[in-house]
Motif scaffolding. Sequence first.
Motif, PDB file in Angstrom:
ATOM      1  N   VAL A 140     -13.341 -71.488   1.536  1.00 33.24           N
ATOM      2  CA  VAL A 140     -12.149 -71.635   0.700  1.00 33.24           C
ATOM      3  C   VAL A 140     -11.048 -72.400   1.438  1.00 33.24           C
ATOM      4  O   VAL A 140     -10.931 -72.339   2.665  1.00 33.24           O
ATOM      5  CB  VAL A 140     -11.608 -70.260   0.261  1.00 33.24           C
ATOM      6  N   ILE A 141     -10.251 -73.124   0.669  1.00 37.79           N
ATOM      7  CA  ILE A 141      -9.091 -73.835   1.215  1.00 37.79           C
ATOM      8  C   ILE A 141      -7.919 -72.862   1.229  1.00 37.79           C
ATOM      9  O   ILE A 141      -7.434 -72.445   0.178  1.00 37.79           O
ATOM     10  CB  ILE A 141      -8.768 -75.081   0.373  1.00 37.79           C
ATOM     11  N   LYS A 142      -7.480 -72.494   2.407  1.00 38.82           N
ATOM     12  CA  LYS A 142      -6.437 -71.481   2.533  1.00 38.82           C
ATOM     13  C   LYS A 142      -5.055 -72.103   2.381  1.00 38.82           C
ATOM     14  O   LYS A 142      -4.814 -73.229   2.851  1.00 38.82           O
ATOM     15  CB  LYS A 142      -6.549 -70.782   3.889  1.00 38.82           C
ATOM     16  N   PRO A 143      -4.123 -71.379   1.740  1.00 33.84           N
ATOM     17  CA  PRO A 143      -2.741 -71.866   1.625  1.00 33.84           C
ATOM     18  C   PRO A 143      -2.141 -72.143   3.002  1.00 33.84           C
ATOM     19  O   PRO A 143      -2.437 -71.450   3.974  1.00 33.84           O
ATOM     20  CB  PRO A 143      -2.022 -70.692   0.935  1.00 33.84           C
ATOM     21  N   GLY A 144      -1.318 -73.183   3.069  1.00 39.24           N
ATOM     22  CA  GLY A 144      -0.656 -73.527   4.320  1.00 39.24           C
ATOM     23  C   GLY A 144      -1.404 -74.516   5.181  1.00 39.24           C
ATOM     24  O   GLY A 144      -0.838 -75.067   6.123  1.00 39.24           O
ATOM     25  N   THR A 145      -2.675 -74.766   4.869  1.00 34.71           N
ATOM     26  CA  THR A 145      -3.469 -75.716   5.646  1.00 34.71           C
ATOM     27  C   THR A 145      -3.165 -77.140   5.182  1.00 34.71           C
ATOM     28  O   THR A 145      -2.618 -77.350   4.102  1.00 34.71           O
ATOM     29  CB  THR A 145      -4.966 -75.434   5.471  1.00 34.71           C
ATOM     30  N   PRO A 146      -3.509 -78.137   5.992  1.00 38.59           N
ATOM     31  CA  PRO A 146      -3.276 -79.526   5.572  1.00 38.59           C
ATOM     32  C   PRO A 146      -3.920 -79.868   4.224  1.00 38.59           C
ATOM     33  O   PRO A 146      -3.320 -80.582   3.418  1.00 38.59           O
ATOM     34  CB  PRO A 146      -3.899 -80.341   6.716  1.00 38.59           C
ATOM     35  N   GLY A 158     -10.082 -81.298   6.239  1.00 38.00           N
ATOM     36  CA  GLY A 158     -10.954 -80.155   6.464  1.00 38.00           C
ATOM     37  C   GLY A 158     -11.774 -80.253   7.731  1.00 38.00           C
ATOM     38  O   GLY A 158     -12.491 -79.309   8.080  1.00 38.00           O
ATOM     39  N   ALA A 159     -11.693 -81.364   8.434  1.00 39.74           N
ATOM     40  CA  ALA A 159     -12.466 -81.521   9.668  1.00 39.74           C
ATOM     41  C   ALA A 159     -11.996 -80.509  10.718  1.00 39.74           C
ATOM     42  O   ALA A 159     -10.805 -80.421  11.011  1.00 39.74           O
ATOM     43  CB  ALA A 159     -12.328 -82.946  10.210  1.00 39.74           C
ATOM     44  N   PHE A 160     -12.934 -79.732  11.222  1.00 44.71           N
ATOM     45  CA  PHE A 160     -12.669 -78.683  12.216  1.00 44.71           C
ATOM     46  C   PHE A 160     -11.692 -77.632  11.684  1.00 44.71           C
ATOM     47  O   PHE A 160     -10.927 -77.036  12.442  1.00 44.71           O
ATOM     48  CB  PHE A 160     -12.152 -79.289  13.526  1.00 44.71           C
ATOM     49  N   ALA A 161     -11.730 -77.400  10.357  1.00 46.68           N
ATOM     50  CA  ALA A 161     -10.823 -76.432   9.738  1.00 46.68           C
ATOM     51  C   ALA A 161     -11.456 -75.043   9.614  1.00 46.68           C
ATOM     52  O   ALA A 161     -10.869 -74.162   8.991  1.00 46.68           O
ATOM     53  CB  ALA A 161     -10.391 -76.922   8.357  1.00 46.68           C
ATOM     54  N   LYS A 205      -1.791 -78.347   1.463  1.00 50.97           N
ATOM     55  CA  LYS A 205      -0.548 -79.104   1.271  1.00 50.97           C
ATOM     56  C   LYS A 205      -0.811 -80.382   0.478  1.00 50.97           C
ATOM     57  O   LYS A 205      -0.022 -80.756  -0.393  1.00 50.97           O
ATOM     58  CB  LYS A 205       0.075 -79.434   2.635  1.00 50.97           C
ATOM     59  N   TYR A 206      -1.920 -81.042   0.783  1.00 55.82           N
ATOM     60  CA  TYR A 206      -2.295 -82.261   0.061  1.00 55.82           C
ATOM     61  C   TYR A 206      -2.472 -81.963  -1.429  1.00 55.82           C
ATOM     62  O   TYR A 206      -1.991 -82.717  -2.289  1.00 55.82           O
ATOM     63  CB  TYR A 206      -3.588 -82.821   0.651  1.00 55.82           C
ATOM     64  N   LEU A 207      -3.156 -80.871  -1.746  1.00 54.83           N
ATOM     65  CA  LEU A 207      -3.412 -80.523  -3.137  1.00 54.83           C
ATOM     66  C   LEU A 207      -2.119 -80.106  -3.849  1.00 54.83           C
ATOM     67  O   LEU A 207      -1.894 -80.470  -5.011  1.00 54.83           O
ATOM     68  CB  LEU A 207      -4.447 -79.403  -3.216  1.00 54.83           C
ATOM     69  N   LEU A 208      -1.252 -79.357  -3.168  1.00 57.29           N
ATOM     70  CA  LEU A 208       0.017 -78.953  -3.765  1.00 57.29           C
ATOM     71  C   LEU A 208       0.863 -80.167  -4.126  1.00 57.29           C
ATOM     72  O   LEU A 208       1.507 -80.210  -5.180  1.00 57.29           O
ATOM     73  CB  LEU A 208       0.786 -78.049  -2.803  1.00 57.29           C
ATOM     74  N   GLU A 209       0.856 -81.164  -3.239  1.00 60.77           N
ATOM     75  CA  GLU A 209       1.638 -82.378  -3.492  1.00 60.77           C
ATOM     76  C   GLU A 209       1.141 -83.122  -4.725  1.00 60.77           C
ATOM     77  O   GLU A 209       1.884 -83.931  -5.303  1.00 60.77           O
ATOM     78  CB  GLU A 209       1.569 -83.301  -2.270  1.00 60.77           C
ATOM     79  N   ARG A 210      -0.093 -82.845  -5.134  1.00 64.09           N
ATOM     80  CA  ARG A 210      -0.667 -83.520  -6.306  1.00 64.09           C
ATOM     81  C   ARG A 210      -0.762 -82.593  -7.511  1.00 64.09           C
ATOM     82  O   ARG A 210      -1.516 -82.838  -8.446  1.00 64.09           O
ATOM     83  CB  ARG A 210      -2.038 -84.099  -5.934  1.00 64.09           C
ATOM     84  N   GLY A 211      -0.007 -81.533  -7.470  1.00 62.49           N
ATOM     85  CA  GLY A 211       0.122 -80.661  -8.618  1.00 62.49           C
ATOM     86  C   GLY A 211      -0.991 -79.659  -8.828  1.00 62.49           C
ATOM     87  O   GLY A 211      -1.079 -79.043  -9.896  1.00 62.49           O
ATOM     88  N   VAL A 212      -1.853 -79.465  -7.821  1.00 63.23           N
ATOM     89  CA  VAL A 212      -2.935 -78.495  -7.948  1.00 63.23           C
ATOM     90  C   VAL A 212      -2.406 -77.113  -7.564  1.00 63.23           C
ATOM     91  O   VAL A 212      -1.842 -76.940  -6.484  1.00 63.23           O
ATOM     92  CB  VAL A 212      -4.135 -78.875  -7.052  1.00 63.23           C
ATOM     93  N   LYS A 213      -2.601 -76.146  -8.426  1.00 64.70           N
ATOM     94  CA  LYS A 213      -2.130 -74.786  -8.160  1.00 64.70           C
ATOM     95  C   LYS A 213      -3.051 -74.094  -7.160  1.00 64.70           C
ATOM     96  O   LYS A 213      -4.260 -74.369  -7.119  1.00 64.70           O
ATOM     97  CB  LYS A 213      -2.066 -73.996  -9.461  1.00 64.70           C
ATOM     98  N   PRO A 214      -2.515 -73.184  -6.343  1.00 62.54           N
ATOM     99  CA  PRO A 214      -3.332 -72.507  -5.324  1.00 62.54           C
ATOM    100  C   PRO A 214      -4.598 -71.865  -5.871  1.00 62.54           C
ATOM    101  O   PRO A 214      -5.639 -71.875  -5.197  1.00 62.54           O
ATOM    102  CB  PRO A 214      -2.371 -71.451  -4.758  1.00 62.54           C
TER     103      PRO A 214
END
Length: 359
Positions: A168-174, A205-208, A177-186
């Motif tokens: 999963v993509i966790k909130p606060g990760t790069p 997501g590299a080494f995330a 942030k990229y998705l939030l800037e494009r209007g994607v909800k958490p």
Amino acid sequence: MVYIIWLDVVVVAVLSGNRNYEGRVHPLTRANYLASPPLVVAYALAGTVDIDFENEPIGIGKDGKEVYFKDVWPTNEEIEQVIKSNVLPKMFVDTYGSITEGNDAWNNLVVPKETLYPWDPKSTYIHKPAYLENITMTPPGPPSVKDAYCLLSLGDSITTDHISPSGVIKPGTPAAKYLLERGVKPENFTTYGSRRANDEIVVRGAFANIRIVNKLLEGEVGPKTVHVPTGEKHYVFDAAMKYKSEGHDMVILAGDEYGAGSSRDSAAKGPLLLGVKAVIAKGFERIHRSNLVGMGIIPLRFKAGEDADSLNLSGHECFTIDLPRKITEIRPGQDVTVTTQNGKSFTCTLCINTQVCHI
């Protein structure tokens, strides 16, 4: 008031699939074991993997008596009877008899007439990758690696899921942030795996992987690293972008079996997009080594008996790799000299294992 006592407990999962990577089943699982579906159920009933099925009960029955593994495990005859009554020839005839006809959802798809894929710049799932920009028919030749900083210093058995996780993509990760800037909800972030066709997610997501161990963090576990010139701690993506903005090359130090696990081309694309020029490791998984070469990242193997620890490489050095300047001078398995800014020098094997083709 609630008091929480942290115990030194390793939380594990037992699964019947093959996705037994750290943090894949749940972010807090540190170990995963593969088992047949009935064994998964048995371990679930027991509630622990620390059990001797032959001598310890897996639970208590309704009658208050202990229930053992042998009491619930089906016999071969029982399994055969279930197969005969549920796996019927008609199922295969019905399925494969109309398989070429498709279904309404598939048949109603609109097929664009363009000969090239029409990239949608607003899509957060599919994006034209940066490495396709300005691509030419002429190979660029061997890369130059001079005074490169170490982005990560890793140990043995770094898997492709450590390098390019699917969790999963966790909130606060790069990536978040990229998705939030494009209007994607958490709640719609989904996973790194589902968005792997977007290079902007791949690079973030590299080494995330939340369980990756980077020696530069001195014991801290997680997807961060140290920006060596300042000593600042950043997410790996942010540190790499800082290095790139400063004009610095980057390398990765690793132990044995670098790139182990399932083959995953994003595990080579991600480091390339970060700006990694070379991986210096004790050993590589075969397919991942090939993927690194395909993406233009130099795989270098320490000589037998040597590694970053034996050479006293802290990861805070700057590395210069003495590669031939002409592609015609590249030879499979040739020796390559690596030097650091403090005068240390060691020899590695260039892990390009096939002859270079000249177009």
